[in-house]
Design a protein around this motif. Structure first.
Motif, PDB file in Angstrom:
ATOM      1  N   ALA A   1       0.827  -1.208   0.000  1.00 40.26           N
ATOM      2  CA  ALA A   1       0.000   0.000   0.000  1.00 40.26           C
ATOM      3  C   ALA A   1       0.863   1.261   0.000  1.00 40.26           C
ATOM      4  N   ARG A   2       1.966   1.254   0.748  1.00 41.56           N
ATOM      5  CA  ARG A   2       2.831   2.441   0.808  1.00 41.56           C
ATOM      6  C   ARG A   2       3.627   2.640  -0.481  1.00 41.56           C
ATOM      7  N   SER A   3       3.913   1.536  -1.187  1.00 40.06           N
ATOM      8  CA  SER A   3       4.724   1.657  -2.405  1.00 40.06           C
ATOM      9  C   SER A   3       3.911   2.080  -3.623  1.00 40.06           C
ATOM     10  N   MET A   4       2.622   2.205  -3.481  1.00 37.83           N
ATOM     11  CA  MET A   4       1.769   2.575  -4.613  1.00 37.83           C
ATOM     12  C   MET A   4       1.973   4.011  -5.059  1.00 37.83           C
ATOM     13  N   GLY A   5       2.427   4.827  -4.160  1.00 37.86           N
ATOM     14  CA  GLY A   5       2.581   6.227  -4.521  1.00 37.86           C
ATOM     15  C   GLY A   5       1.229   6.915  -4.592  1.00 37.86           C
ATOM     16  N   ASP A   6       1.090   7.792  -5.576  1.00 37.44           N
ATOM     17  CA  ASP A   6      -0.153   8.549  -5.754  1.00 37.44           C
ATOM     18  C   ASP A   6      -1.264   7.629  -6.259  1.00 37.44           C
ATOM     19  N   VAL A   7      -2.372   7.591  -5.543  1.00 35.46           N
ATOM     20  CA  VAL A   7      -3.502   6.741  -5.926  1.00 35.46           C
ATOM     21  C   VAL A   7      -4.383   7.564  -6.868  1.00 35.46           C
ATOM     22  N   SER A   8      -3.997   7.537  -8.152  1.00 37.75           N
ATOM     23  CA  SER A   8      -4.696   8.386  -9.111  1.00 37.75           C
ATOM     24  C   SER A   8      -5.514   7.603 -10.135  1.00 37.75           C
ATOM     25  N   THR A   9      -5.348   6.305 -10.178  1.00 41.42           N
ATOM     26  CA  THR A   9      -6.120   5.513 -11.139  1.00 41.42           C
ATOM     27  C   THR A   9      -6.997   4.515 -10.377  1.00 41.42           C
ATOM     28  N   TRP A  10      -8.027   4.028 -11.078  1.00 44.62           N
ATOM     29  CA  TRP A  10      -8.926   3.058 -10.451  1.00 44.62           C
ATOM     30  C   TRP A  10      -8.193   1.762 -10.101  1.00 44.62           C
ATOM     31  N   ALA A  11      -7.212   1.407 -10.888  1.00 41.55           N
ATOM     32  CA  ALA A  11      -6.436   0.203 -10.600  1.00 41.55           C
ATOM     33  C   ALA A  11      -5.697   0.341  -9.271  1.00 41.55           C
ATOM     34  N   LYS A  12      -5.151   1.530  -9.027  1.00 46.87           N
ATOM     35  CA  LYS A  12      -4.452   1.760  -7.757  1.00 46.87           C
ATOM     36  C   LYS A  12      -5.441   1.819  -6.587  1.00 46.87           C
ATOM     37  N   VAL A  13      -6.622   2.370  -6.836  1.00 51.80           N
ATOM     38  CA  VAL A  13      -7.651   2.383  -5.786  1.00 51.80           C
ATOM     39  C   VAL A  13      -8.036   0.943  -5.435  1.00 51.80           C
ATOM     40  N   GLY A  14      -8.237   0.103  -6.441  1.00 50.41           N
ATOM     41  CA  GLY A  14      -8.559  -1.307  -6.217  1.00 50.41           C
ATOM     42  C   GLY A  14      -7.450  -2.019  -5.477  1.00 50.41           C
ATOM     43  N   GLY A  15      -6.208  -1.744  -5.851  1.00 48.83           N
ATOM     44  CA  GLY A  15      -5.062  -2.359  -5.174  1.00 48.83           C
ATOM     45  C   GLY A  15      -4.975  -1.922  -3.720  1.00 48.83           C
ATOM     46  N   LEU A  16      -5.250  -0.642  -3.462  1.00 52.83           N
ATOM     47  CA  LEU A  16      -5.226  -0.134  -2.094  1.00 52.83           C
ATOM     48  C   LEU A  16      -6.327  -0.784  -1.262  1.00 52.83           C
ATOM     49  N   LEU A  17      -7.543  -0.883  -1.833  1.00 49.23           N
ATOM     50  CA  LEU A  17      -8.644  -1.527  -1.118  1.00 49.23           C
ATOM     51  C   LEU A  17      -8.341  -3.007  -0.847  1.00 49.23           C
ATOM     52  N   ALA A  18      -7.771  -3.690  -1.831  1.00 47.83           N
ATOM     53  CA  ALA A  18      -7.408  -5.098  -1.636  1.00 47.83           C
ATOM     54  C   ALA A  18      -6.363  -5.234  -0.533  1.00 47.83           C
ATOM     55  N   SER A  19      -5.411  -4.307  -0.481  1.00 47.88           N
ATOM     56  CA  SER A  19      -4.394  -4.342   0.571  1.00 47.88           C
ATOM     57  C   SER A  19      -5.015  -4.111   1.944  1.00 47.88           C
ATOM     58  N   ILE A  20      -5.933  -3.180   2.038  1.00 45.28           N
ATOM     59  CA  ILE A  20      -6.588  -2.891   3.317  1.00 45.28           C
ATOM     60  C   ILE A  20      -7.406  -4.090   3.784  1.00 45.28           C
ATOM     61  N   VAL A  21      -8.174  -4.685   2.855  1.00 45.17           N
ATOM     62  CA  VAL A  21      -8.965  -5.870   3.202  1.00 45.17           C
ATOM     63  C   VAL A  21      -8.045  -7.004   3.653  1.00 45.17           C
ATOM     64  N   SER A  22      -6.922  -7.189   2.975  1.00 49.02           N
ATOM     65  CA  SER A  22      -5.973  -8.248   3.340  1.00 49.02           C
ATOM     66  C   SER A  22      -5.364  -8.004   4.715  1.00 49.02           C
ATOM     67  N   ILE A  23      -5.028  -6.754   5.003  1.00 46.53           N
ATOM     68  CA  ILE A  23      -4.479  -6.420   6.325  1.00 46.53           C
ATOM     69  C   ILE A  23      -5.488  -6.777   7.412  1.00 46.53           C
ATOM     70  N   VAL A  24      -6.735  -6.367   7.211  1.00 52.94           N
ATOM     71  CA  VAL A  24      -7.780  -6.651   8.206  1.00 52.94           C
ATOM     72  C   VAL A  24      -7.983  -8.158   8.354  1.00 52.94           C
ATOM     73  N   ALA A  25      -8.008  -8.891   7.240  1.00 51.60           N
ATOM     74  CA  ALA A  25      -8.227 -10.342   7.294  1.00 51.60           C
ATOM     75  C   ALA A  25      -7.082 -11.044   8.030  1.00 51.60           C
ATOM     76  N   PHE A  26      -5.852 -10.691   7.726  1.00 52.12           N
ATOM     77  CA  PHE A  26      -4.705 -11.321   8.386  1.00 52.12           C
ATOM     78  C   PHE A  26      -4.671 -10.980   9.870  1.00 52.12           C
ATOM     79  N   LEU A  27      -4.973  -9.729  10.222  1.00 53.84           N
ATOM     80  CA  LEU A  27      -4.991  -9.350  11.633  1.00 53.84           C
ATOM     81  C   LEU A  27      -6.110 -10.070  12.381  1.00 53.84           C
ATOM     82  N   ALA A  28      -7.282 -10.187  11.754  1.00 54.44           N
ATOM     83  CA  ALA A  28      -8.406 -10.876  12.397  1.00 54.44           C
ATOM     84  C   ALA A  28      -8.088 -12.358  12.602  1.00 54.44           C
ATOM     85  N   PHE A  29      -7.523 -12.994  11.574  1.00 56.25           N
ATOM     86  CA  PHE A  29      -7.161 -14.406  11.708  1.00 56.25           C
ATOM     87  C   PHE A  29      -6.092 -14.593  12.785  1.00 56.25           C
ATOM     88  N   GLY A  30      -5.110 -13.708  12.813  1.00 53.15           N
ATOM     89  CA  GLY A  30      -4.065 -13.776  13.832  1.00 53.15           C
ATOM     90  C   GLY A  30      -4.624 -13.595  15.231  1.00 53.15           C
TER      91      GLY A  30
END
Length: 173
Positions: A44-73
């Motif tokens: 998420a930090r290496s994405m730089g400027d979130v200016s395209t929909w692809a980057k927005v999708g990647g950021l959302l996927a990263s956030i969901v993954s962080i939450v899922a891994f933390l919840a499972f842990g």
């Protein structure tokens, strides 16, 4: 699970196996899951400027993954630290059933039930889709509801153990 009957005293004992290696395994999986969520922070930090929909999708996927891994842990850590190990002792001399739950952070919880406060005893059948039916010995109490002991794959095994429990409780009928 271990059931044992002392033939000299008639004391009956049930011990649920929650071993240290099982707790350590859950703790290690929890730590790995929580630590692994860090890779998604890096992404998420290496994405730089979130200016395209692809980057927005990647950021959302990263956030969901962080939450899922933390919840499972967190869930695995909860299992490692709060999952109780049950011990049941039936003392025929004092006519008491002692139920003990032990866990590293939950401590020791003990409930003592006189034989005359036990309301029922029987076999509980558990059915689930896609899994074989299992059987548990269930003891009803007036103060703490139902106490379950053991998991059996065969009804005949549960019935044999139920007979021993009933004998220890003085309910031979």
């Amino acid at each position: 699970m271990t059931f044992s009957v002392d033939p000299t005293s008639g004391a009956f004992r049930y011990v649920e196996p929650r071993s240290a290696p099982l707790r350590v395994t859950f703790a290690v999986v929890a730590i790995l899951a929580i630590a692994s969520s860090g890779i998604f922070v890096v992404v998420a930090r290496s994405m730089g400027d979130v200016s395209t929909w692809a980057k927005v999708g990647g950021l959302l996927a990263s956030i969901v993954s962080i939450v899922a891994f933390l919840a499972f842990g967190a869930y695995c850590l909860r299992l490692a630290l709060w999952m109780p190990r049950h011990l049941v002792s039936i003392d025929t001399a004092s006519r008491q059933l002692v139920w003990i739950a032990l866990s590293p952070l939950g401590g020791r919880q003990t409930s003592i039930h006189r034989f005359d406060t036990l309301s029922s005893i029987g076999i509980l059948e558990r059915r689930s889709d896609g899994n074989p039916t299992t059987f548990t010995i269930a003891i009803g109490t007036e103060t703490h509801g139902r106490l379950d002991m053991g998991v059996f794959n065969q009804r005949s095994d549960a019935e044999a153990m139920l007979r021993q429990v009933r004998t220890a409780l003085g309910m031979d009928s």
